[in-house]
Design a protein around this motif. Structure first.
Motif, PDB file in Angstrom:
ATOM      1  N   ALA A  78      56.506  -1.006   8.629  1.00 32.60           N
ATOM      2  CA  ALA A  78      57.219   0.111   7.996  1.00 32.60           C
ATOM      3  C   ALA A  78      58.227   0.734   8.951  1.00 32.60           C
ATOM      4  N   SER A  79      57.874   0.806  10.243  1.00 34.67           N
ATOM      5  CA  SER A  79      58.777   1.407  11.228  1.00 34.67           C
ATOM      6  C   SER A  79      60.035   0.572  11.433  1.00 34.67           C
ATOM      7  N   ARG A  80      59.985  -0.690  10.995  1.00 32.93           N
ATOM      8  CA  ARG A  80      61.165  -1.569  11.071  1.00 32.93           C
ATOM      9  C   ARG A  80      61.821  -1.735   9.707  1.00 32.93           C
ATOM     10  N   ASN A 127      48.682   4.319  11.688  1.00 34.47           N
ATOM     11  CA  ASN A 127      48.996   5.088  12.899  1.00 34.47           C
ATOM     12  C   ASN A 127      50.004   4.375  13.790  1.00 34.47           C
ATOM     13  N   LEU A 128      49.863   3.062  13.892  1.00 38.73           N
ATOM     14  CA  LEU A 128      50.793   2.314  14.747  1.00 38.73           C
ATOM     15  C   LEU A 128      52.219   2.391  14.222  1.00 38.73           C
ATOM     16  N   GLU A 129      52.391   2.351  12.909  1.00 42.35           N
ATOM     17  CA  GLU A 129      53.737   2.455  12.354  1.00 42.35           C
ATOM     18  C   GLU A 129      54.336   3.826  12.656  1.00 42.35           C
ATOM     19  N   LEU A 130      53.510   4.871  12.580  1.00 43.51           N
ATOM     20  CA  LEU A 130      53.990   6.217  12.916  1.00 43.51           C
ATOM     21  C   LEU A 130      54.306   6.314  14.407  1.00 43.51           C
ATOM     22  N   ILE A 131      53.443   5.692  15.237  1.00 43.84           N
ATOM     23  CA  ILE A 131      53.651   5.716  16.685  1.00 43.84           C
ATOM     24  C   ILE A 131      54.925   4.972  17.071  1.00 43.84           C
ATOM     25  N   PHE A 132      55.171   3.798  16.466  1.00 41.81           N
ATOM     26  CA  PHE A 132      56.392   3.032  16.760  1.00 41.81           C
ATOM     27  C   PHE A 132      57.629   3.877  16.457  1.00 41.81           C
ATOM     28  N   LYS A 186      54.198  22.099  24.614  1.00 41.28           N
ATOM     29  CA  LYS A 186      53.804  22.078  23.200  1.00 41.28           C
ATOM     30  C   LYS A 186      54.866  22.735  22.331  1.00 41.28           C
ATOM     31  N   GLU A 187      55.411  23.835  22.815  1.00 37.95           N
ATOM     32  CA  GLU A 187      56.462  24.525  22.062  1.00 37.95           C
ATOM     33  C   GLU A 187      57.703  23.643  21.950  1.00 37.95           C
ATOM     34  N   MET A 188      58.027  22.924  23.030  1.00 41.61           N
ATOM     35  CA  MET A 188      59.176  22.022  22.999  1.00 41.61           C
ATOM     36  C   MET A 188      58.916  20.838  22.078  1.00 41.61           C
ATOM     37  N   LEU A 189      57.665  20.353  22.083  1.00 40.22           N
ATOM     38  CA  LEU A 189      57.291  19.192  21.262  1.00 40.22           C
ATOM     39  C   LEU A 189      57.533  19.457  19.773  1.00 40.22           C
ATOM     40  N   GLU A 190      57.360  20.706  19.343  1.00 40.16           N
ATOM     41  CA  GLU A 190      57.570  21.053  17.935  1.00 40.16           C
ATOM     42  C   GLU A 190      58.987  20.697  17.493  1.00 40.16           C
ATOM     43  N   GLY A 191      59.942  20.807  18.414  1.00 39.98           N
ATOM     44  CA  GLY A 191      61.326  20.490  18.082  1.00 39.98           C
ATOM     45  C   GLY A 191      61.626  19.006  18.019  1.00 39.98           C
ATOM     46  N   PHE A 192      60.662  18.173  18.424  1.00 39.07           N
ATOM     47  CA  PHE A 192      60.848  16.724  18.375  1.00 39.07           C
ATOM     48  C   PHE A 192      60.588  16.178  16.965  1.00 39.07           C
ATOM     49  N   PHE A 193      59.803  16.924  16.173  1.00 40.52           N
ATOM     50  CA  PHE A 193      59.438  16.510  14.809  1.00 40.52           C
ATOM     51  C   PHE A 193      58.803  15.116  14.787  1.00 40.52           C
ATOM     52  N   LEU A 194      57.885  14.888  15.722  1.00 39.63           N
ATOM     53  CA  LEU A 194      57.206  13.589  15.779  1.00 39.63           C
ATOM     54  C   LEU A 194      56.171  13.479  14.659  1.00 39.63           C
ATOM     55  N   LEU A 195      56.055  12.296  14.097  1.00 42.40           N
ATOM     56  CA  LEU A 195      55.113  12.058  13.002  1.00 42.40           C
ATOM     57  C   LEU A 195      53.673  12.191  13.475  1.00 42.40           C
ATOM     58  N   THR A 196      53.377  11.667  14.670  1.00 39.65           N
ATOM     59  CA  THR A 196      51.992  11.684  15.148  1.00 39.65           C
ATOM     60  C   THR A 196      51.619  12.993  15.835  1.00 39.65           C
ATOM     61  N   ALA A 197      52.568  13.944  15.876  1.00 35.47           N
ATOM     62  CA  ALA A 197      52.236  15.272  16.396  1.00 35.47           C
ATOM     63  C   ALA A 197      51.663  16.147  15.284  1.00 35.47           C
TER      64      ALA A 197
END
Length: 365
Positions: A78-80, A127-132, A186-197
């Motif tokens: 899915a990540s590809r 999870n791996l697709e989200l991580i990729f 952690k506050e900075m990470l919120e701005g990354f909008f990562l799926l696995t966060a």
């Protein structure tokens, strides 16, 4: 609260979504049945509203709501872009938390995309697709942060350090939410909008025949809960098929059906409670002849900001909050009885709203 319902195809996502929202999402025994995400708004069950309605006989009763988003089944690659994956992954970015539905039942009539039932493998696939996808995001941010370090701004040094910490963690197949980082990061990470966060609830979808059994006696569920515990995620057991049947019953029939199944509350109730806990949410209440209503705020919200949930003028012109907890109000029988006993408190700007507070805001603009 916006919860995204994800998982592999044919694990019961849309069946569960139909049951808890009664929204009639399309359900079929083949992959990619859900392409555009279905959205359903669900009232949060809260018996306190019914009690307040008896006291006030309001014109309307308005519960707090949860928004469920049924996101199409993810597959390997899915990540590809496999299986329209990039489009589906973008939908996950827009939710507050993820409900990851995992198939924990055998049924020869419902095909499994991998050919067999294996919850841990299925979780790892998603999870791996989200991580990729997150690895790609972090690598791009790292490249940009390194280029911008020449400006001398501290935030780019901090961002580069965070990215360099996240990348090896993600490359080990671990979600961003389990990374050991400090408060600033952690506050900075919120701005990354990562799926696995995003926080996750693993929903073990079991058969009706397994309902009422202790979790440890259902092998697939036991494995899933052990994985969730290692990851620091929440896990709950739900039967999508039973929830679908419950959705068609009236209140009395629903109570009897749950009793027959050996459970005390519906999957929706447990899922909403788990979502509230996961996101640190609480409800305060307002009550009067026009409306009885529940309002959702983040735990730790102060009175003026809670008032702002009702109207911005309430926050801007906040004077005080007149507060009595629901349990106290119920015991006294009426707001006037609480006032007569001196149990209605006058709270100022620093008061932190508690779950179950019944509040009247005083303001002037």
């Amino acid at each position: 609260m916006r919860l995204g319902v994800v998982g592999l195809p044919n694990v019961g996502k849309s069946t569960l979504f139909n049951a808890i929202t009664r929204a009639g999402a399309q359900v079929a025994n083949y992959p990619f049945c859900t392409i555009e995400p279905n959205v359903g708004v669900v009232p949060v069950p809260d018996q306190r509203l019914a009690e307040l309605a008896k006291m006030h006989s309001p014109e309307k009763v308005t519960p707090a709501v949860v928004e469920f988003v049924d996101i199409a089944g993810l597959v390997r690659g899915a990540s590809r872009g496999e299986g329209l994956g990039n489009k589906f992954l973008s939908h996950i970015r827009e939710v507050d938390a993820i409900v990851h539905v995992v198939r924990c039942f055998e049924d020869v009539n419902v095909a499994h995309i991998e050919g067999s039932i294996h919850p841990i493998r299925d979780i790892e696939t998603v999870n791996l697709e989200l991580i990729f996808t997150d690895i790609d995001t972090v690598e791009k941010r790292l490249d940009k942060a390194k280029k911008m370090q020449k400006s001398g701004e501290k935030r780019f040094l901090t961002e580069a350090a965070l990215c360099e910490k996240l990348l090896p963690h993600l490359e080990k197949g671990l979600p961003a939410r389990s990374a050991q980082i400090d408060l600033e990061q952690k506050e900075m990470l919120e701005g990354f909008f990562l799926l696995t966060a995003k926080p996750v609830i693993y929903a073990a979808n079991i058969s009706e025949s397994d309902m009422g059994k202790p979790d440890d006696e259902i092998p697939y569920v036991r494995e899933l809960k052990e994985l969730a515990s290692r990851e620091g995620a929440q896990a709950l057991v739900i039967c999508a098929k039973a929830e679908e049947e419950l959705a068609e019953l009236d209140d009395e029939e629903r109570i009897e059906f749950l009793r027959e199944l050996g459970v005390s509350e519906s999957g929706l109730d447990r899922l909403v409670k788990a979502g509230y806990k996961l996101l640190g949410l609480i409800s305060f209440l307002t009550a009067g002849p026009k409306e009885v209503r529940a309002w959702t705020v983040v735990q730790g919200t102060r009175a003026p900001q809670a008032a702002g949930k009702i109207h911005s003028d309430f926050e801007r012109g906040f004077i005080r909050a007149e507060v009595v907890h629901f349990d106290v109000l119920k015991a006294c029988g009426s707001m006037q009885a609480c006032r007569d006993k001196g149990l209605v408190r006058s709270e100022g700007r620093d008061y932190v709203i508690k779950d179950g507070d019944v509040v009247l805001f005083r303001f002037n603009v």
